[in-house]
Design a protein around this motif. Structure first.
Motif, PDB file in Angstrom:
ATOM      1  N   TYR A   1     -72.360  44.879  63.122  1.00  0.00           N
ATOM      2  CA  TYR A   1     -72.014  45.451  61.819  1.00  0.00           C
ATOM      3  C   TYR A   1     -72.744  44.711  60.702  1.00  0.00           C
ATOM      4  CZ  TYR A   1     -69.376  46.104  57.526  1.00  0.00           C
ATOM      5  OH  TYR A   1     -69.034  46.327  56.213  1.00  0.00           O
ATOM      6  N   ASP A   2     -72.771  43.394  60.781  1.00  0.00           N
ATOM      7  CA  ASP A   2     -73.484  42.614  59.769  1.00  0.00           C
ATOM      8  C   ASP A   2     -74.953  43.018  59.699  1.00  0.00           C
ATOM      9  OD1 ASP A   2     -71.142  41.233  59.333  1.00  0.00           O
ATOM     10  OD2 ASP A   2     -71.781  39.422  60.377  1.00  0.00           O
ATOM     11  N   MET A   3     -75.563  43.252  60.851  1.00  0.00           N
ATOM     12  CA  MET A   3     -76.986  43.547  60.915  1.00  0.00           C
ATOM     13  C   MET A   3     -77.326  44.939  60.405  1.00  0.00           C
ATOM     14  SD  MET A   3     -78.027  41.951  64.624  1.00  0.00           S
ATOM     15  CE  MET A   3     -79.740  42.491  64.436  1.00  0.00           C
ATOM     16  N   THR A   4     -76.461  45.895  60.694  1.00  0.00           N
ATOM     17  CA  THR A   4     -76.806  47.299  60.460  1.00  0.00           C
ATOM     18  C   THR A   4     -76.007  47.965  59.354  1.00  0.00           C
ATOM     19  OG1 THR A   4     -75.176  48.138  62.047  1.00  0.00           O
ATOM     20  CG2 THR A   4     -77.349  47.512  62.920  1.00  0.00           C
TER      21      THR A   4
ATOM     22  N   ALA B   1     -62.804  36.974  63.852  1.00  0.00           N
ATOM     23  CA  ALA B   1     -64.111  37.510  63.439  1.00  0.00           C
ATOM     24  C   ALA B   1     -63.946  38.836  62.707  1.00  0.00           C
ATOM     25  CB  ALA B   1     -65.003  37.691  64.665  1.00  0.00           C
ATOM     26  N   THR B   2     -62.996  39.634  63.150  1.00  0.00           N
ATOM     27  CA  THR B   2     -62.732  40.905  62.473  1.00  0.00           C
ATOM     28  C   THR B   2     -62.140  40.660  61.094  1.00  0.00           C
ATOM     29  OG1 THR B   2     -62.292  41.939  64.629  1.00  0.00           O
ATOM     30  CG2 THR B   2     -61.544  43.120  62.671  1.00  0.00           C
ATOM     31  N   ALA B   3     -61.203  39.732  60.998  1.00  0.00           N
ATOM     32  CA  ALA B   3     -60.546  39.440  59.722  1.00  0.00           C
ATOM     33  C   ALA B   3     -61.545  39.025  58.655  1.00  0.00           C
ATOM     34  CB  ALA B   3     -59.508  38.335  59.913  1.00  0.00           C
ATOM     35  N   VAL B   4     -62.538  38.231  59.053  1.00  0.00           N
ATOM     36  CA  VAL B   4     -63.550  37.746  58.111  1.00  0.00           C
ATOM     37  C   VAL B   4     -64.272  38.913  57.429  1.00  0.00           C
ATOM     38  CG1 VAL B   4     -65.806  36.594  58.021  1.00  0.00           C
ATOM     39  CG2 VAL B   4     -63.894  35.509  59.200  1.00  0.00           C
ATOM     40  N   ARG B   5     -64.353  40.029  58.120  1.00  0.00           N
ATOM     41  CA  ARG B   5     -65.101  41.182  57.610  1.00  0.00           C
ATOM     42  C   ARG B   5     -64.200  42.238  56.978  1.00  0.00           C
ATOM     43  NH1 ARG B   5     -67.407  38.478  61.683  1.00  0.00           N
ATOM     44  NH2 ARG B   5     -69.684  38.320  61.718  1.00  0.00           N
ATOM     45  N   CYS B   6     -62.923  41.893  56.802  1.00  0.00           N
ATOM     46  CA  CYS B   6     -61.962  42.796  56.181  1.00  0.00           C
ATOM     47  C   CYS B   6     -61.511  42.229  54.836  1.00  0.00           C
ATOM     48  CB  CYS B   6     -60.757  43.000  57.093  1.00  0.00           C
ATOM     49  SG  CYS B   6     -61.131  43.831  58.651  1.00  0.00           S
ATOM     50  N   ASP B   7     -60.805  43.037  54.080  1.00  0.00           N
ATOM     51  CA  ASP B   7     -60.344  42.634  52.753  1.00  0.00           C
ATOM     52  C   ASP B   7     -58.842  42.822  52.621  1.00  0.00           C
ATOM     53  OD1 ASP B   7     -62.991  42.112  51.644  1.00  0.00           O
ATOM     54  OD2 ASP B   7     -63.277  44.292  51.679  1.00  0.00           O
ATOM     55  N   GLY B   8     -58.293  42.211  51.583  1.00  0.00           N
ATOM     56  CA  GLY B   8     -56.940  42.479  51.147  1.00  0.00           C
ATOM     57  C   GLY B   8     -55.879  42.274  52.201  1.00  0.00           C
ATOM     58  N   ALA B   9     -54.944  43.231  52.262  1.00  0.00           N
ATOM     59  CA  ALA B   9     -53.795  43.113  53.145  1.00  0.00           C
ATOM     60  C   ALA B   9     -54.191  43.088  54.614  1.00  0.00           C
ATOM     61  CB  ALA B   9     -52.828  44.268  52.884  1.00  0.00           C
TER      62      ALA B   9
ATOM     63  N   TYR C   1     -60.581  26.757  61.238  1.00  0.00           N
ATOM     64  CA  TYR C   1     -60.768  25.821  60.125  1.00  0.00           C
ATOM     65  C   TYR C   1     -61.859  26.312  59.171  1.00  0.00           C
ATOM     66  CZ  TYR C   1     -62.503  21.909  57.439  1.00  0.00           C
ATOM     67  OH  TYR C   1     -62.947  21.123  56.402  1.00  0.00           O
ATOM     68  N   ALA C   2     -62.953  26.827  59.736  1.00  0.00           N
ATOM     69  CA  ALA C   2     -64.053  27.297  58.889  1.00  0.00           C
ATOM     70  C   ALA C   2     -63.605  28.422  57.960  1.00  0.00           C
ATOM     71  CB  ALA C   2     -65.211  27.774  59.766  1.00  0.00           C
ATOM     72  N   VAL C   3     -62.650  29.218  58.407  1.00  0.00           N
ATOM     73  CA  VAL C   3     -62.172  30.338  57.595  1.00  0.00           C
ATOM     74  C   VAL C   3     -61.088  29.900  56.616  1.00  0.00           C
ATOM     75  CG1 VAL C   3     -60.997  32.582  57.671  1.00  0.00           C
ATOM     76  CG2 VAL C   3     -62.757  32.031  59.370  1.00  0.00           C
ATOM     77  N   THR C   4     -60.153  29.051  57.067  1.00  0.00           N
ATOM     78  CA  THR C   4     -58.989  28.720  56.243  1.00  0.00           C
ATOM     79  C   THR C   4     -59.119  27.420  55.460  1.00  0.00           C
ATOM     80  OG1 THR C   4     -57.873  27.473  58.003  1.00  0.00           O
ATOM     81  CG2 THR C   4     -57.508  29.882  57.927  1.00  0.00           C
ATOM     82  N   GLY C   5     -59.931  26.491  55.959  1.00  0.00           N
ATOM     83  CA  GLY C   5     -60.031  25.183  55.322  1.00  0.00           C
ATOM     84  C   GLY C   5     -58.851  24.273  55.605  1.00  0.00           C
TER      85      GLY C   5
ATOM     86  N   ASP D   1     -79.237  37.817  65.276  1.00  0.00           N
ATOM     87  CA  ASP D   1     -78.701  37.469  63.951  1.00  0.00           C
ATOM     88  C   ASP D   1     -78.066  36.085  64.032  1.00  0.00           C
ATOM     89  OD1 ASP D   1     -77.854  37.476  61.369  1.00  0.00           O
ATOM     90  OD2 ASP D   1     -76.485  39.183  61.563  1.00  0.00           O
ATOM     91  N   PRO D   2     -78.893  35.044  64.022  1.00  0.00           N
ATOM     92  CA  PRO D   2     -78.389  33.683  64.238  1.00  0.00           C
ATOM     93  C   PRO D   2     -77.262  33.308  63.278  1.00  0.00           C
ATOM     94  CG  PRO D   2     -80.793  33.723  64.307  1.00  0.00           C
ATOM     95  CD  PRO D   2     -80.359  35.080  63.831  1.00  0.00           C
ATOM     96  N   GLY D   3     -76.182  32.818  63.845  1.00  0.00           N
ATOM     97  CA  GLY D   3     -75.052  32.357  63.039  1.00  0.00           C
ATOM     98  C   GLY D   3     -73.995  33.399  62.751  1.00  0.00           C
ATOM     99  N   ALA D   4     -74.272  34.676  63.020  1.00  0.00           N
ATOM    100  CA  ALA D   4     -73.328  35.737  62.667  1.00  0.00           C
ATOM    101  C   ALA D   4     -72.033  35.626  63.467  1.00  0.00           C
ATOM    102  CB  ALA D   4     -73.954  37.114  62.872  1.00  0.00           C
ATOM    103  N   ILE D   5     -72.116  35.171  64.707  1.00  0.00           N
ATOM    104  CA  ILE D   5     -70.916  35.051  65.536  1.00  0.00           C
ATOM    105  C   ILE D   5     -69.921  34.082  64.889  1.00  0.00           C
ATOM    106  CG2 ILE D   5     -70.051  34.119  67.722  1.00  0.00           C
ATOM    107  CD1 ILE D   5     -71.198  36.903  68.011  1.00  0.00           C
ATOM    108  N   TYR D   6     -70.443  33.052  64.215  1.00  0.00           N
ATOM    109  CA  TYR D   6     -69.559  32.062  63.581  1.00  0.00           C
ATOM    110  C   TYR D   6     -69.426  32.270  62.080  1.00  0.00           C
ATOM    111  CZ  TYR D   6     -69.856  29.491  67.998  1.00  0.00           C
ATOM    112  OH  TYR D   6     -69.784  29.122  69.318  1.00  0.00           O
ATOM    113  N   ARG D   7     -69.683  33.482  61.633  1.00  0.00           N
ATOM    114  CA  ARG D   7     -69.516  33.780  60.201  1.00  0.00           C
ATOM    115  C   ARG D   7     -68.086  33.480  59.779  1.00  0.00           C
ATOM    116  NH1 ARG D   7     -70.002  39.848  57.498  1.00  0.00           N
ATOM    117  NH2 ARG D   7     -68.705  39.385  55.678  1.00  0.00           N
ATOM    118  N   SER D   8     -67.914  32.831  58.629  1.00  0.00           N
ATOM    119  CA  SER D   8     -66.580  32.433  58.173  1.00  0.00           C
ATOM    120  C   SER D   8     -66.219  32.986  56.792  1.00  0.00           C
ATOM    121  CB  SER D   8     -66.464  30.901  58.139  1.00  0.00           C
ATOM    122  OG  SER D   8     -67.425  30.349  57.252  1.00  0.00           O
ATOM    123  N   LYS D   9     -67.132  33.731  56.192  1.00  0.00           N
ATOM    124  CA  LYS D   9     -66.855  34.297  54.859  1.00  0.00           C
ATOM    125  C   LYS D   9     -67.350  35.724  54.793  1.00  0.00           C
ATOM    126  CE  LYS D   9     -67.179  29.867  52.438  1.00  0.00           C
ATOM    127  NZ  LYS D   9     -67.870  29.093  51.385  1.00  0.00           N
TER     128      LYS D   9
END
Length: 362
Positions: A75-78, A136-144, A198-202, A354-362
């Motif tokens: 999804y990130d790529m396309t 990984a899905t949550a990182v690509r979603c918004d809001g509720a 941790y990368a997502v929540t801090g 897509d190097p790094g996309a698997i560990y995307r945190s934002k």
């Protein structure tokens, strides 16, 4: 009539655009050795969408989870929302099952303990893989929706941290009738999950626990006699143990107390991988067509990741060569069949394209 670009052509353009931007590690990006990677990835992604959105699909959910994470990268790529929608649908189903599970916070694995049951085994290792796909899905979603999915992953994290992380730092495999001791598989995958969380929540509690797990793995003898030993598991053990290091290296490498031992363990694992990959596929002890040997599809993922971390092209070259060796098994007879081998290869293709996309945190 104007023809729309195919998905594989979109992957090709995305891959070549990324190759221009990301340093010497992609000097081989346009070589003939990799020019089929985008089309192969595209084919597997389309099959994976059908599988993970089919509520009657068979097989363990932890296997699906690797495809879901790869679909997030696709999804990130396309920008193809079909990929993300499939991940959202699958993740929502996992959370609905979770709401009915005992103990609270556990994920349903699609085998053994079912929602509402209080008997049969339940495994922290499998659930950690499921949790990473939901994250990984949550990182690509918004809001509720994002909040709902993140809350699910934190419920699971708290369940395991409270009950199954041992004083040694290792992690037992939940409600496993075979053993309640710390185990390499649950440690490797839950450690990876916590680094990602941790990368997502801090939240530093997750990082502290993850680094403790790494320290335990650093000193664990992978060759010793133990439940599901290396002599039986082969590539499965290495793939799952390396998940901790691949996800955690940006943090591990900054921790002076554990960095050197971690590098020693990573080097040992890569030496093992090299020895296996130098053996012709048909002569390997673990055949990639069956059982534990199917995890060979996930080992190039770790090679690509550490090729980036260590700025060492040899890992990328070796990963490419292995993917070439495995591709005829999956694509040699027309329409691929989604066994575990291509499901794990999806992760490797995603990291390469897509190097790094698997560990995307934002």
């Amino acid at each position: 009539m104007k023809l729309l670009p195919t998905t594989s052509s979109i992957f090709n353009r995305a891959f070549l655009s990324i190759a221009v931007l990301i340093s010497p590690l992609c000097v081989h990006a346009e070589d003939s050795s990799t020019n089929e990677f985008p089309s192969h990835f595209s084919q597997l992604c389309d099959l994976a969408v059908a599988k993970v959105t089919d509520e009657n699909s068979k097989g363990p959910f932890f296997v699906d989870s690797y495809a879901v994470r790869a679909l997030c990268a696709a999804y990130d790529m396309t920008g193809n929302t079909n990929y993300l929608d499939a991940c959202r649908q699958w993740s929502d189903r996992m959370v609905r099952y979770q709401d009915q599970m005992v103990p609270a916070g556990a994920y349903y694995m699609h085998y053994n303990r079912k929602p509402g049951e209080t008997t049969n085994d339940w495994y922290a290792a499998d659930s950690s893989s499921i949790g990473m796909a939901i994250l990984a899905t949550a990182v690509r979603c918004d809001g509720a929706e994002r909040k709902h999915l993140l809350e699910s992953t934190e419920k699971f994290a708290n369940l395991v941290m409270k009950n199954y992380v041992k004083p040694s730092g290792g992690v037992s495999d939940g409600l496993w009738s075979k053993s309640s001791d710390a185990w390499w598989c649950s440690s490797g995958i839950f450690g990876s999950f916590l680094f990602n969380l941790y990368a997502v929540t801090g939240d530093k509690h997750y990082l502290k626990t993850a680094l403790g797990i790494t320290d335990w793995l650093n000193h664990w003898d992978l060759t010793k006699d133990q439940p599901f030993p290396l002599s039986q598991q082969g590539p499965a053990m290495i793939m799952y143990v390396m998940e901790d290091y691949s996800a955690g290296w940006p943090y591990i490498s900054k921790d002076k107390k554990i960095k050197d031992d971690a590098m020693a363990k990573v080097s040992w694992c890569f030496d093992w991988i090299k020895q296996q990959q130098q053996t012709p596929v048909a002569d390997r002890k673990w055949l990639p067509t069956t059982g534990w040997g199917m995890k060979f599809g996930g080992l190039p993922f770790h090679q690509y990741v550490f090729g980036r971390y260590l700025s060492d092209d040899k890992f990328t070259v070796a990963g490419d060569a292995e993917m070439q060796r495995l591709a005829p098994i999956v694509f040699g007879n027309g329409q691929p069949e989604l066994t575990q081998l291509p499901m794990f290869m999806l992760m490797s293709y995603a990291e390469r394209l897509d190097p790094g996309a698997i560990y995307r945190s934002k």
